[in-house]
Design an enzyme around this catalytic site. Structure first.
Site, PDB file in Angstrom:
ATOM      1  N   GLU A 119       0.789  -1.227   0.000  1.00  0.00           N
ATOM      2  CA  GLU A 119       0.000   0.000   0.000  1.00  0.00           C
ATOM      3  C   GLU A 119       0.822   1.278   0.000  1.00  0.00           C
ATOM      4  O   GLU A 119       0.398   2.266   0.614  1.00  0.00           O
ATOM      5  CB  GLU A 119      -0.939  -0.032   1.206  1.00  0.00           C
ATOM      6  CG  GLU A 119      -0.243  -0.012   2.593  1.00  0.00           C
ATOM      7  CD  GLU A 119       0.030  -1.386   3.170  1.00  0.00           C
ATOM      8  OE1 GLU A 119       0.136  -2.351   2.405  1.00  0.00           O
ATOM      9  OE2 GLU A 119       0.161  -1.491   4.405  1.00  0.00           O
ATOM     10  N   HIS A 143      -8.406  -3.360  -1.311  1.00  0.00           N
ATOM     11  CA  HIS A 143      -7.691  -3.537  -0.045  1.00  0.00           C
ATOM     12  C   HIS A 143      -6.588  -2.474   0.097  1.00  0.00           C
ATOM     13  O   HIS A 143      -6.501  -1.784   1.121  1.00  0.00           O
ATOM     14  CB  HIS A 143      -7.099  -4.942   0.036  1.00  0.00           C
ATOM     15  CG  HIS A 143      -6.366  -5.208   1.319  1.00  0.00           C
ATOM     16  ND1 HIS A 143      -6.983  -5.749   2.421  1.00  0.00           N
ATOM     17  CD2 HIS A 143      -5.083  -4.980   1.684  1.00  0.00           C
ATOM     18  CE1 HIS A 143      -6.107  -5.840   3.416  1.00  0.00           C
ATOM     19  NE2 HIS A 143      -4.933  -5.380   2.983  1.00  0.00           N
ATOM     20  N   GLU A 144      -5.779  -2.341  -0.949  1.00  0.00           N
ATOM     21  CA  GLU A 144      -4.668  -1.373  -0.861  1.00  0.00           C
ATOM     22  C   GLU A 144      -5.205   0.050  -0.767  1.00  0.00           C
ATOM     23  O   GLU A 144      -4.652   0.894  -0.061  1.00  0.00           O
ATOM     24  CB  GLU A 144      -3.719  -1.527  -2.063  1.00  0.00           C
ATOM     25  CG  GLU A 144      -3.177  -2.945  -2.291  1.00  0.00           C
ATOM     26  CD  GLU A 144      -2.637  -3.638  -1.049  1.00  0.00           C
ATOM     27  OE1 GLU A 144      -2.128  -2.944  -0.148  1.00  0.00           O
ATOM     28  OE2 GLU A 144      -2.733  -4.877  -0.960  1.00  0.00           O
ATOM     29  N   HIS A 147      -6.193   0.942   2.704  1.00  0.00           N
ATOM     30  CA  HIS A 147      -5.052   1.314   3.538  1.00  0.00           C
ATOM     31  C   HIS A 147      -4.786   2.827   3.519  1.00  0.00           C
ATOM     32  O   HIS A 147      -4.112   3.342   4.408  1.00  0.00           O
ATOM     33  CB  HIS A 147      -3.788   0.602   3.065  1.00  0.00           C
ATOM     34  CG  HIS A 147      -3.559  -0.741   3.704  1.00  0.00           C
ATOM     35  ND1 HIS A 147      -3.493  -0.916   5.067  1.00  0.00           N
ATOM     36  CD2 HIS A 147      -3.358  -1.973   3.166  1.00  0.00           C
ATOM     37  CE1 HIS A 147      -3.262  -2.198   5.332  1.00  0.00           C
ATOM     38  NE2 HIS A 147      -3.186  -2.864   4.200  1.00  0.00           N
ATOM     39  N   GLU A 166      -4.369  -4.176   9.543  1.00  0.00           N
ATOM     40  CA  GLU A 166      -4.940  -5.131   8.592  1.00  0.00           C
ATOM     41  C   GLU A 166      -6.394  -5.512   8.868  1.00  0.00           C
ATOM     42  O   GLU A 166      -7.148  -5.749   7.939  1.00  0.00           O
ATOM     43  CB  GLU A 166      -4.053  -6.381   8.502  1.00  0.00           C
ATOM     44  CG  GLU A 166      -2.656  -6.104   7.955  1.00  0.00           C
ATOM     45  CD  GLU A 166      -2.646  -5.461   6.559  1.00  0.00           C
ATOM     46  OE1 GLU A 166      -3.704  -5.448   5.891  1.00  0.00           O
ATOM     47  OE2 GLU A 166      -1.580  -4.963   6.158  1.00  0.00           O
ATOM     48  N   ASP A 223       8.008 -12.028   9.720  1.00  0.00           N
ATOM     49  CA  ASP A 223       7.740 -12.851   8.533  1.00  0.00           C
ATOM     50  C   ASP A 223       7.450 -14.307   8.904  1.00  0.00           C
ATOM     51  O   ASP A 223       6.731 -14.999   8.186  1.00  0.00           O
ATOM     52  CB  ASP A 223       8.929 -12.820   7.560  1.00  0.00           C
ATOM     53  CG  ASP A 223       9.014 -11.477   6.853  1.00  0.00           C
ATOM     54  OD1 ASP A 223       7.945 -10.882   6.588  1.00  0.00           O
ATOM     55  OD2 ASP A 223      10.138 -11.012   6.591  1.00  0.00           O
ATOM     56  N   TYR A 231      -5.712 -10.032   9.928  1.00  0.00           N
ATOM     57  CA  TYR A 231      -6.664  -9.614   8.894  1.00  0.00           C
ATOM     58  C   TYR A 231      -8.078 -10.079   9.247  1.00  0.00           C
ATOM     59  O   TYR A 231      -9.009  -9.282   9.341  1.00  0.00           O
ATOM     60  CB  TYR A 231      -6.302 -10.248   7.544  1.00  0.00           C
ATOM     61  CG  TYR A 231      -4.989  -9.790   6.955  1.00  0.00           C
ATOM     62  CD1 TYR A 231      -4.972  -8.899   5.885  1.00  0.00           C
ATOM     63  CD2 TYR A 231      -3.770 -10.266   7.438  1.00  0.00           C
ATOM     64  CE1 TYR A 231      -3.779  -8.484   5.318  1.00  0.00           C
ATOM     65  CE2 TYR A 231      -2.574  -9.849   6.869  1.00  0.00           C
ATOM     66  CZ  TYR A 231      -2.577  -8.966   5.821  1.00  0.00           C
ATOM     67  OH  TYR A 231      -1.396  -8.553   5.274  1.00  0.00           O
TER      68      TYR A 231
END
Ligand SMILES: [Zn+2]
Length: 451
Positions: A119, A143-144, A147, A166, A223, A231
């Site tokens: 984003e 979605h982006e 953001h 998220e 990560d 989310y």
């Protein structure tokens, strides 16, 4: 990034042996070119990104261009896929307040890009796998875009509070999708998310910390624990609040939340304090502590309800008993319906059932990677080796972690599987240089865990 109205260029004084300006604000000397960009809005450093390449563009709206490498068909395909972007921005503004970043450009990256999208304000980065040819790829853009309000305007203070970025964005994305593509499509999107959340509970069953919304990531590589939990559990929490207070009141709350905290970084406590102050008594109706500090899925979370959704789930259950959906039942299915169907099929099937399903509906050849990968995952789990060629091709042409993770995991997880493990190791050694370093790390971790 060269457009001057996007980023103002200024000459850099005193750099090397610069001999003079060769363009406004651009200084060239010896073998060096120096540019300085200024952006007025503050952003956290993770939102700053470079892209370098030989790019072309298409105008798709008054504040949107889509950029991509000049590869046959990509720009035109992207232009068509994202034609509805301006409408989505307007819906976002109506729901969440003015768009603060002036431009909303899109950049389609090569297939090795490890995420669906990133984003970066003013110019969102996207995987080319979102160009599906039926405008459903626009959901990643939704979605982006979301953001732009939740994540970029209000940012989580640290990764422990990642759900604030998220979960809110997933909620906002579905509201945009609902307004633009209709409630049925938004419900399918919620259903795919619900399945993902249920699967994550299985993945983290030995490490429940990462099924919480507020996590403790001290000493943890984010990560390694990246998942759908922030989310989808975050989405579920906000949806639960919406159901409690009603949509109009929740919409007012959201607008006030965004205008109060914009251009700030916040944590879960600040959100909860604001929630209790603005929706008085909410803590008596909803167990806020269970939602934010508890593990697993709270009992008042909810699977979506709609006739299309229920029909797909029951068809998926019937496949195990040997009944395949007929042509009429799937006549209007697009990628999302197939994805939801395949992900809800009880694995494993008989290998022959997998092949007959594919013979009839050609899922292994789908141009939509969500469908293709969900099918290949089913094939691997059902020990149907006819598709290993397609698995190899797929893992060598895309580097999006959403596909690498389930395919490599399906290959190596479980008892036996010596042949599959060798196959996975060979594939990874041949494909790894085409993967982004973060994606390489993810696959390595899967192979280390199971091989
Ligand atoms: Zn996101």
């Amino acid at each position: 990034m060269a457009a001057k109205h996007v980023l103002r260029r200024r000459p850099v004084i005193g750099v090397g042996d610069s001999e003079g300006a060769c363009d406004e604000g651009l200084w060239c000397g010896d073998d060096r070119v120096v540019e300085e960009f200024v952006m007025e809005q503050c952003v956290p450093s993770y939102l700053f990104a470079f892209a370098v390449g030989e790019l072309g563009f298409r105008e798709v709206g008054p504040r949107t261009r889509v950029y991509a490498e000049k590869v046959e068909g990509v720009l035109d395909g992207a232009g068509r896929e994202f034609a509805g972007t301006e409408e989505m921005i307007r819906v976002g503004e109506r729901l969440f307040g003015g768009y603060e970043w002036e431009r909303f450009d899109l950049l389609v990256l090569p297939p090795s890009f490890p995420y669906g999208g990133m984003e970066n304000p003013r110019m969102v980065f996207l995987t080319p796998t979102v160009i599906k040819g039926d405008a459903t790829g626009a959901q990643v853009v939704a979605h982006e875009l979301a953001h732009s309000w939740t994540g970029n305007l209000i940012t989580n203070k640290s990764n422990d509070h990642f759900w604030l970025n998220e979960g809110f964005t997933t909620y906002a994305e579905r509201r945009i999708v609902e307004a633009v593509q209709g409630v049925d499509i938004a419900t399918l999107n919620t259903g795919i998310g619900w399945r993902g959340l249920v699967d994550e509970m299985e993945r983290f069953k030995d490490n429940l910390e990462f099924t919480k919304l507020r996590t403790n990531q001290e000493g943890v590589d984010p990560d390694d624990v990246y998942s759908q939990v922030p989310y989808e559990k975050g989405f579920q929490f906000l949806w639960r609040i919406e159901r409690q207070v009603g949509r109009p009141a929740f919409d007012d709350f959201l607008k006030k939340y965004i205008s109060t905290f914009k251009f700030q970084s916040i944590d879960t406590d600040m959100f909860l304090d604001f929630l209790k102050a603005n929706l008085p008594g909410i803590e008596k109706e909803i167990d806020l502590e269970l939602w934010t500090e508890g593990t697993g899925i709270p009992p008042d979370a909810m699977e979506p309800v709609s006739s299309i959704y229920s029909k797909i789930i029951s068809l998926a259950n019937e496949l195990k008993q040997g009944r395949m959906p007929n042509d009429d039942e799937v006549a209007h299915w697009r990628g999302q319906e197939w994805e939801l169907y395949l992900e809800n099929v009880n694995k494993p099937l008989e290998a022959s059932q997998v092949s007959s399903l594919d013979k009839r509906y050609r899922l292994s050849e789908s141009k939509d990677y969500e469908v293709k990968v969900a099918f290949l995952q089913l094939a691997i789990s059902s020990n149907c080796k006819d598709y290993f060629g397609e698995v190899e091709k797929t893992l060598k042409e895309v580097g999006r972690m959403k596909y690498l993770r389930p395919l490599y995991t399906a290959l190596v997880q479980g008892p036996g599987k010596e042949e599959e493990k060798l196959f996975a190791r060979r594939l990874f050694s041949e494909a790894r240089n085409c993967y982004h370093p973060i994606a390489q790390g993810v696959v390595e971790a899967i192979l280390t865990k199971y091989c």
